[in-house]
Design a protein around this motif. Structure first.
Motif, mmCIF file in Angstrom:
data_model
loop_
_atom_site.group_PDB
_atom_site.id
_atom_site.type_symbol
_atom_site.label_atom_id
_atom_site.label_comp_id
_atom_site.label_asym_id
_atom_site.label_seq_id
_atom_site.Cartn_x
_atom_site.Cartn_y
_atom_site.Cartn_z
ATOM 1 N N SER A 81 0.843 -1.190 0.000
ATOM 2 C CA SER A 81 0.000 0.000 0.000
ATOM 3 C C SER A 81 0.875 1.236 0.000
ATOM 4 C CB SER A 81 -0.908 0.016 1.231
ATOM 5 O OG SER A 81 -1.693 1.191 1.282
ATOM 6 N N HIS A 82 0.473 2.262 -0.737
ATOM 7 C CA HIS A 82 1.229 3.511 -0.716
ATOM 8 C C HIS A 82 0.354 4.690 -1.107
ATOM 9 C CE1 HIS A 82 1.856 1.981 -4.881
ATOM 10 N NE2 HIS A 82 1.714 3.254 -5.208
ATOM 11 N N ILE A 83 0.867 5.868 -0.835
ATOM 12 C CA ILE A 83 0.138 7.108 -1.083
ATOM 13 C C ILE A 83 0.173 7.452 -2.575
ATOM 14 C CG2 ILE A 83 0.154 9.601 -0.637
ATOM 15 C CD1 ILE A 83 1.243 8.940 2.160
ATOM 16 N N ASP A 84 -0.950 7.839 -3.090
ATOM 17 C CA ASP A 84 -1.036 8.217 -4.492
ATOM 18 C C ASP A 84 -0.119 9.411 -4.780
ATOM 19 O OD1 ASP A 84 -2.088 8.101 -7.130
ATOM 20 O OD2 ASP A 84 -3.429 9.764 -6.665
ATOM 21 N N VAL B 274 8.245 13.698 4.285
ATOM 22 C CA VAL B 274 8.756 12.327 4.238
ATOM 23 C C VAL B 274 8.066 11.473 5.288
ATOM 24 C CG1 VAL B 274 10.715 12.959 5.715
ATOM 25 C CG2 VAL B 274 10.848 10.899 4.321
ATOM 26 N N HIS B 275 7.738 10.239 4.889
ATOM 27 C CA HIS B 275 7.102 9.321 5.831
ATOM 28 C C HIS B 275 7.677 7.922 5.704
ATOM 29 C CE1 HIS B 275 4.557 6.510 3.485
ATOM 30 N NE2 HIS B 275 4.537 7.473 2.578
ATOM 31 N N LYS C 57 1.713 6.783 12.269
ATOM 32 C CA LYS C 57 1.619 5.405 11.794
ATOM 33 C C LYS C 57 1.027 5.397 10.387
ATOM 34 C CE LYS C 57 2.793 3.301 15.711
ATOM 35 N NZ LYS C 57 3.994 2.433 15.838
ATOM 36 N N PHE C 58 1.655 4.649 9.489
ATOM 37 C CA PHE C 58 1.188 4.644 8.104
ATOM 38 C C PHE C 58 -0.223 4.076 7.983
ATOM 39 C CE2 PHE C 58 0.781 2.638 3.900
ATOM 40 C CZ PHE C 58 0.931 3.760 3.107
ATOM 41 N N ASP C 59 -0.588 3.138 8.855
ATOM 42 C CA ASP C 59 -1.922 2.552 8.733
ATOM 43 C C ASP C 59 -3.036 3.536 9.084
ATOM 44 O OD1 ASP C 59 -1.710 2.619 11.493
ATOM 45 O OD2 ASP C 59 -1.569 0.450 11.746
ATOM 46 N N ALA D 4 -3.019 6.561 7.554
ATOM 47 C CA ALA D 4 -3.009 7.524 6.448
ATOM 48 C C ALA D 4 -4.345 7.573 5.719
ATOM 49 C CB ALA D 4 -1.880 7.181 5.477
ATOM 50 N N GLU D 5 -4.886 6.427 5.354
ATOM 51 C CA GLU D 5 -6.123 6.423 4.571
ATOM 52 C C GLU D 5 -7.287 7.000 5.364
ATOM 53 O OE1 GLU D 5 -8.482 3.492 1.479
ATOM 54 O OE2 GLU D 5 -7.084 2.618 2.930
ATOM 55 N N SER D 6 -7.410 6.603 6.638
ATOM 56 C CA SER D 6 -8.505 7.130 7.454
ATOM 57 C C SER D 6 -8.335 8.618 7.736
ATOM 58 C CB SER D 6 -8.609 6.357 8.769
ATOM 59 O OG SER D 6 -7.432 6.502 9.546
ATOM 60 N N ALA D 7 -7.092 9.098 7.632
ATOM 61 C CA ALA D 7 -6.826 10.527 7.828
ATOM 62 C C ALA D 7 -7.207 11.355 6.605
ATOM 63 C CB ALA D 7 -5.357 10.744 8.160
ATOM 64 N N GLY D 8 -7.587 10.692 5.514
ATOM 65 C CA GLY D 8 -8.001 11.405 4.312
ATOM 66 C C GLY D 8 -6.950 11.487 3.228
ATOM 67 N N VAL D 9 -5.833 10.797 3.419
ATOM 68 C CA VAL D 9 -4.783 10.795 2.388
ATOM 69 C C VAL D 9 -5.208 9.832 1.278
ATOM 70 C CG1 VAL D 9 -2.372 10.327 1.880
ATOM 71 C CG2 VAL D 9 -3.013 11.335 4.090
ATOM 72 N N GLN D 10 -5.133 10.278 0.043
ATOM 73 C CA GLN D 10 -5.526 9.440 -1.079
ATOM 74 C C GLN D 10 -4.468 8.375 -1.327
ATOM 75 O OE1 GLN D 10 -6.542 11.555 -4.659
ATOM 76 N NE2 GLN D 10 -6.779 9.693 -5.889
ATOM 77 N N MET D 11 -4.921 7.125 -1.369
ATOM 78 C CA MET D 11 -4.011 6.005 -1.576
ATOM 79 C C MET D 11 -4.038 5.573 -3.028
ATOM 80 S SD MET D 11 -3.067 5.935 1.531
ATOM 81 C CE MET D 11 -2.021 4.478 1.615
ATOM 82 N N ALA D 12 -2.952 4.976 -3.484
ATOM 83 C CA ALA D 12 -2.865 4.500 -4.858
ATOM 84 C C ALA D 12 -3.740 3.281 -5.027
ATOM 85 C CB ALA D 12 -1.430 4.167 -5.219
#
Length: 466
Positions: A396-399, A423-424, A451-453, A455-463
């Motif tokens: 999993s990674h950030i778009d 940077v993360h 924590k990277f897990d 990220a998505e719930s925080a609203g960061v768009q994932m790839a």
């Protein structure tokens, strides 16, 4: 007295050593280089170490086996097929080693992690016969996985993976389901093909859970090789030192440096490492230093990042923290830091302008910044840099993020586009190390200390790509 097996864990490297005893004599398996821990344990238990055994020539740490055997007078069991530069008791498949009237070892060839890998079945005398209490499996059968098969070169990985499968099946066939499994690797070690969170296991549990005992050989080989990620660059030096015979360790305090000497060392291109927690580093640190706190696997990342042999100076709040770092570093063959500095960070700078701060944020803040709502006091997120390992990225990674694994960053700084870098990593530890490297190269940077897990719930768009 029944056999007692004590674990000597080295969590920073993801390894375990073992001391097994009958209350009188003891066997030590795969000891780390700082053998005082093992000797203290033997003293506390009131047992005499008579045998030290190596399951294989280690690639992830420098062994303390030779020195422990020398000091205690114990027999030092090493595979006969390994061409070593020291005296040892050579053992091979099928050998039985009498330890006492109540303990014995049976040597089982289990190639796969290395060509000459051995496992040792620990038998105890019960009611006039022998019972298999368990097996020391080194880098063969681990909890839920196996040792990786590419450390001797990618050209051997396929052959060794086949051998690894056969070795695991052999152990499962030879031993009862109730026999304990005592691996050396697999607790975060890069020697492990994958990771498991099990605290203990038996042959029976591994038959149920471990893919090596559930898959056909070709399927296991394909799956294992596909899952292998990079491993630390310093591994190249460990096997060489272990074959030659490691020197005793010297953990006496290293010399003290002052602010002027620190500046000279950094000007010479030497590494000056700040061992404090990353939040303390972010608040104030000496420009030009690298953040690798003692709260994480400092020695693994430092050994991976540096050019081997470059002098290292350690910065910490207390001499005890420096001593802890020295202990971590000798385990991977970095024997003597060049210098140390302790105390308040203000003492480390020759002038106030040498101190700087490091800005930190979380994934909620990153999501806002990427949506054009940059919080006050923070710069825009021009570049999002992911410094996790490749397998983490694939999962999993950030778009739109740029991926450069932390070990590659020192030589790929020019690959980071212009602009402010956010940077993360998976938690913030590696990201702070990366940020210190970027800042030392003159880049403006923000650490995502989160924590990277989340990220998505925080609203960061994932790839969404595979």
């Amino acid at each position: 007295m029944a056999v007692e097996v004590s674990v000597v864990a080295t969590s920073s490297l993801g390894d375990r050593s073992y001391l097994a005893s009958d209350g009188r004599v003891a066997i030590v398996v795969d000891p780390q280089r700082d053998i005082d821990r093992v000797m203290y344990l033997a003293g506390a238990l009131g047992v005499r170490i008579t045998h030290v055994v190596e399951t294989h020539i280690h690639n992830d740490y420098v062994s303390g086996g030779l020195e422990l055997a020398r000091i205690t007078g114990a027999h030092y069991l090493v595979a006969a097929a390994d061409e070593v530069g020291f005296e040892r008791t050579p053992v091979t498949d099928g050998d039985q080693v009498a330890v006492s009237d109540s303990l014995r070892l049976r040597v089982i060839a289990t190639p796969g992690h290395t060509f000459h890998h051995l496992s040792y079945v620990l038998d105890e005398a019960v009611g006039g016969s022998w019972r298999s209490a368990g097996v020391f499996t080194g880098g063969s059968l681990l909890f839920g996985t196996t040792g990786r098969t590419d450390l001797l070169g990618k050209q051997h990985a396929h052959e060794l993976a086949h051998q690894q499968h056969a070795s695991a099946k052999r152990l499962a066939d030879l031993l009862p389901d109730g026999a304990e499994v005592w691996p050396t690797h697999g607790f975060g070690s890069f020697c492990s093909a994958s990771q498991s969170d099990a605290a203990e296991s038996t042959i029976g549990r591994e038959k149920e859970k471990n893919q090596v005992l559930r898959l056909a050989a070709e399927d296991f080989v394909t799956e294992t090789l596909a899952g292998l990620d990079a491993y630390p660059a310093y591994y190249a030096h460990m096997g060489v030192e272990n074959l030659a015979g490691p020197a005793p360790v010297d953990l006496t305090p290293v010399s003290l440096a002052d602010a002027a000497e620190l500046r000279e060392r950094m000007a010479d291109g030497q590494w000056v490492v700040d061992l404090r927690h990353r939040k303390a580093y972010a608040t104030s640190h000496l420009a030009g230093t690298v953040s690798l706190g003692l709260d994480g696997p400092m020695s693994t990342w430092l050994g991976w990042l540096i050019d081997w042999g470059v002098p290292i100076t350690l910065l910490a709040e207390t001499p005890g923290q420096v001593a802890d770092a020295q202990r971590e570093l000798v385990r991977i063959g970095i024997d003597r830091p060049a210098a140390q500095v302790t105390g308040e960070v203000e003492r480390w700078a020759a002038e106030p302008g040498q101190l700087r701060e490091l800005r930190m944020a979380d994934f909620v803040t990153l999501a806002a910044a990427r949506a054009g709502h940059v919080p006050a006091g923070l710069p825009a997120a021009d570049v999002v840099l992911d410094v996790r390992m490749t397998n983490e990225w694939r999962t999993s990674h950030i778009d739109g993020a740029l991926h450069i694994p932390l070990p590659e960053l020192p030589r790929r700084l020019a690959d980071v586009p212009t602009g402010v870098v956010w940077v993360h990593c998976g938690s913030g530890y590696r990201a702070t190390a990366a940020a210190s490297l970027l800042a030392n190269a003159g880049r403006e940077v923000v650490v995502i200390d989160d924590k990277f897990d989340r990220a998505e719930s925080a609203g960061v768009q994932m790839a969404t790509d595979a």
